[in-house]
Structures are given as C-alpha cells and as structure tokens.
Design an enzyme around this catalytic site. Structure first.
Site, PDB file in Angstrom:
ATOM      1  N   ALA A  72       5.108  10.994   6.969  1.00 59.81           N
ATOM      2  CA  ALA A  72       4.361  12.247   6.901  1.00 59.81           C
ATOM      3  C   ALA A  72       4.907  13.244   7.919  1.00 59.81           C
ATOM      4  O   ALA A  72       5.668  12.880   8.820  1.00 59.81           O
ATOM      5  CB  ALA A  72       2.885  11.982   7.159  1.00 59.81           C
ATOM      6  N   GLN A  74       3.741  14.689  10.579  1.00 62.13           N
ATOM      7  CA  GLN A  74       3.541  14.313  11.976  1.00 62.13           C
ATOM      8  C   GLN A  74       3.696  12.798  12.154  1.00 62.13           C
ATOM      9  O   GLN A  74       2.871  12.125  12.767  1.00 62.13           O
ATOM     10  CB  GLN A  74       2.172  14.780  12.454  1.00 62.13           C
ATOM     11  CG  GLN A  74       2.088  16.265  12.760  1.00 62.13           C
ATOM     12  CD  GLN A  74       2.924  16.645  13.982  1.00 62.13           C
ATOM     13  OE1 GLN A  74       3.110  15.867  14.906  1.00 62.13           O
ATOM     14  NE2 GLN A  74       3.427  17.877  13.979  1.00 62.13           N
ATOM     15  N   SER A  75       4.789  12.256  11.653  1.00 59.71           N
ATOM     16  CA  SER A  75       5.020  10.816  11.689  1.00 59.71           C
ATOM     17  C   SER A  75       5.420  10.340  13.077  1.00 59.71           C
ATOM     18  O   SER A  75       6.446  10.761  13.621  1.00 59.71           O
ATOM     19  CB  SER A  75       6.122  10.449  10.687  1.00 59.71           C
ATOM     20  OG  SER A  75       6.552   9.123  10.880  1.00 59.71           O
ATOM     21  N   ASN A  76       4.623   9.427  13.638  1.00 61.79           N
ATOM     22  CA  ASN A  76       5.002   8.785  14.901  1.00 61.79           C
ATOM     23  C   ASN A  76       6.230   7.895  14.709  1.00 61.79           C
ATOM     24  O   ASN A  76       7.082   7.792  15.590  1.00 61.79           O
ATOM     25  CB  ASN A  76       3.845   7.932  15.420  1.00 61.79           C
ATOM     26  CG  ASN A  76       2.627   8.751  15.790  1.00 61.79           C
ATOM     27  OD1 ASN A  76       2.726   9.744  16.491  1.00 61.79           O
ATOM     28  ND2 ASN A  76       1.467   8.326  15.311  1.00 61.79           N
ATOM     29  N   ALA A  78       8.711   8.365  12.623  1.00 58.68           N
ATOM     30  CA  ALA A  78       9.905   9.199  12.557  1.00 58.68           C
ATOM     31  C   ALA A  78      10.371   9.583  13.954  1.00 58.68           C
ATOM     32  O   ALA A  78      11.569   9.507  14.270  1.00 58.68           O
ATOM     33  CB  ALA A  78       9.613  10.453  11.726  1.00 58.68           C
TER      34      ALA A  78
END
Length: 336
Positions: A72, A74-76, A78
């Site tokens: 997504a 705001q992917s942690n 990523a």
C-alpha cells in the site's frame, strides 16, 4: 531447531526488548508486557526487518542486483525493503497501490513514501483493486529483459523464507521469558499478510511452547485471514523439516477491529495510539499496530485476559503517522 542452515544477513538490532507496561497494565487491569519489534533498527525499525534478514540473504545468493516488492502507499514493508536494499548495494523498485483513496499530500509523499525515496528506491503507483502480484511479475520480467537480476519479494515479505524471521522471534521471546522466569499466558499482535503470525505459530510449535497466540486482523475476514496464516505456517514448517508440528487449532485470528478496510484508521485504533503514547511513551501506527492494540485493549476491558500475563508484540510502523496526520484532531495548545 537449527536456523543457521538458512542464509541470513544481519540487519536487525536483536534481541529486541521485552518490557513491562505498568501504566497500561493498571489502566486495563491486566499484566501487560511488550515485545519491542518497533526497535529492530532498520530505517526506524519494524517487524519486516526480521523477515528481510532471510529474504535479502536469498536475494544475495541469487546474485540479484534489483529487489522488487509491492504494498500500500504507506507500506512499512516497502520502506524497510528499500533500506535493506540500500544497505546491501542493490537497487529497489516498489509498486505502491492506493488502497484508501486518500489524496492528502502527506499521505502520498510523506511518512513511509518519503523514506522509500530517501533510501534510493524508485516507485510506481497503481489504483486500488489491481492484481499487484501480477503487476509485479510483469515489471520484474520487463527488468529481466533489460538484463537485470531481479529478486521479487511478495507483499509483506510473507513467504516461508520471510516467515523464518518470526520463527526466530518465537525462539528469542521464549528465551527471554525463560531467562527472566517470566510465564507468558498469551501473545497478541496485529496480523495482515500473515508472515509474522505464521512464523510465530511455527516457531512456538517447533519448540513445543504452548503459548496461545492471537492475531488481531488488519484487513481480511476471519476465515480468509486464518486460512492464509495456516497455509503459510504449514509451508514454513515444511521448510524447517517439522511439517507435523503445527496444528490448525494453533491459528487464531480476531478480525473485529479491521474497521472500514485496510489502511483506513478506526476510532478504536486512534484511541489505542493515544493510550500507548500518553501512558507509556510508545508510538503505534494507524494502519497496523494500532488496530492490533485496539483489539487488545477492547478484549482486556471485556475481561478476556483476566489473570493472564499478556505480551503485545509491537510490529512498528510509527513513521506512518506522518502520512496520516489528517486523522488526528489538533493537539491541545496552551496560550502564551
């Protein structure tokens, strides 16, 4: 269980602390502790770093020069993947899916997205509802056609290789508790792509450590969530050579706290953020850890954990707060 036979790159600050939460314990009427996997150290920390120790080692063994993953906006996951790639001198490309419909500038460019780019990753944006695994494979094939050696990491790092990170966490947590003569009656954590819960389930089963584990869902209905965890736990146990260790009854998820969908903050989640911040000085994130904590808080208030010592495994992600500032009321200000 001998994990050293699997390739691993040391990226995390381990062991992470296991600490009491005295003020929250008094507030909730339970004996509450926290496993601080928000303190793993890689680009502000979080649970994905444990998974990336095994995933990035596999990438290195395959001579990858480009790591690709998806998540997504705001992917942690990523953000931590981008940091791990930077640390190892690999390029990183991230496919980001809009799962919220938010157009706020901070959501699109601050928080995790800002750090993705600071670590040197390139990103591509996709509207919600895409087959992101398919999109990623097509992007990987295009890069391979240009001569790149691509290593693809699934969303959340959730495959048997990544789950080894939380098999190791289960060993670590039980070892800490044993050293402190600390009986643990329940472990609670947020569960989404399933790798964290599957790894913990497998590790606890492999040790014959009968500690009940409750995953608080952040995105899927209960049946789907439990089936994802069960499937991955079986594959992880098979990878470890203990295929019969894990039982279906070991996999328990409560998905009553998802709210309107993944990435969408909830009232209970925002309350959990405030309680952890104001009573213990600990930051949660609106997408994942706050929903896990919201479930923990509500169940504690309903008497679910009476006379139990509960460990909340904090999966990190506080940098995401800066991508969700619009979800919070203006803080109280004192006039000069």
């Amino acid at each position: 269980m001998h994990l050293a036979r699997f390739p691993r790159i040391r990226l995390a600050h381990l062991p992470t602390p296991l600490e009491p939460l005295p003020r929250l314990s008094r507030e909730l009427g339970i004996d509450l502790w926290i496993k601080r996997d928000d303190c793993t150290g890689l680009s502000t920390g979080g649970n994905k770093t444990r998974k990336l120790e095994f995933l990035m080692a596999e990438a290195e063994a395959m001579d990858a020069d480009l790591v690709m993953t998806q998540g997504a906006t705001q992917s942690n996951h990523a953000r931590q993947t981008a940091a791990a790639a930077a640390r190892m001198g690999m390029d990183c490309h991230i496919l980001l899916e809009d799962r919220t419909g938010y157009s706020d500038a901070n959501h699109l460019h601050n928080g995790n997205v800002l750090l993705d780019h600071l670590h040197g990753a390139t990103t591509a944006r996709y509207p919600g509802g895409h087959d992101m695994a398919g999109e990623m494979e097509r992007a990987a094939e295009a890069a391979r056609a240009e001569g790149r050696h691509v290593y693809v990491i699934p969303g959340g790092g959730s495959n048997p290789t990544g789950a080894l990170g939380y098999v190791n966490c289960a060993f670590e947590l039980v070892g800490q508790a044993d050293a402190a003569n600390l009986r643990i009656d329940r472990i609670v954590h947020a569960t989404g792509s399933s790798g964290t819960q599957a790894g913990l389930v497998t590790g606890l089963a492999a040790m014959n450590a009968p500690i009940p584990l409750l995953g608080i869902g952040t995105r899927a209905p209960r049946e789907k969530q439990e089936e994802m965890v069960w499937s991955l736990a079986q594959r992880t146990a098979d990878k470890l050579g203990c295929a019969d260790a894990v039982r279906r009854s070991d996999v328990v998820a409560n998905t009553d706290y998802v709210g309107d969908g993944y990435g969408l903050p909830t009232r209970r989640g925002l309350e959990a953020i405030a309680l952890f911040a104001e009573l213990e000085g600990i930051l949660l994130d609106p997408v994942y850890s706050a929903k896990g904590a919201a479930g923990l808080i509500d169940l504690a208030r309903k008497g679910e954990f009476e006379d139990e010592r509960v460990v909340f495994l904090h999966t990190g992600g506080s940098v995401g707060l800066f991508g969700y500032d619009f979800a919070f009321a203006d803080p109280a200000e004192t006039a000069a």
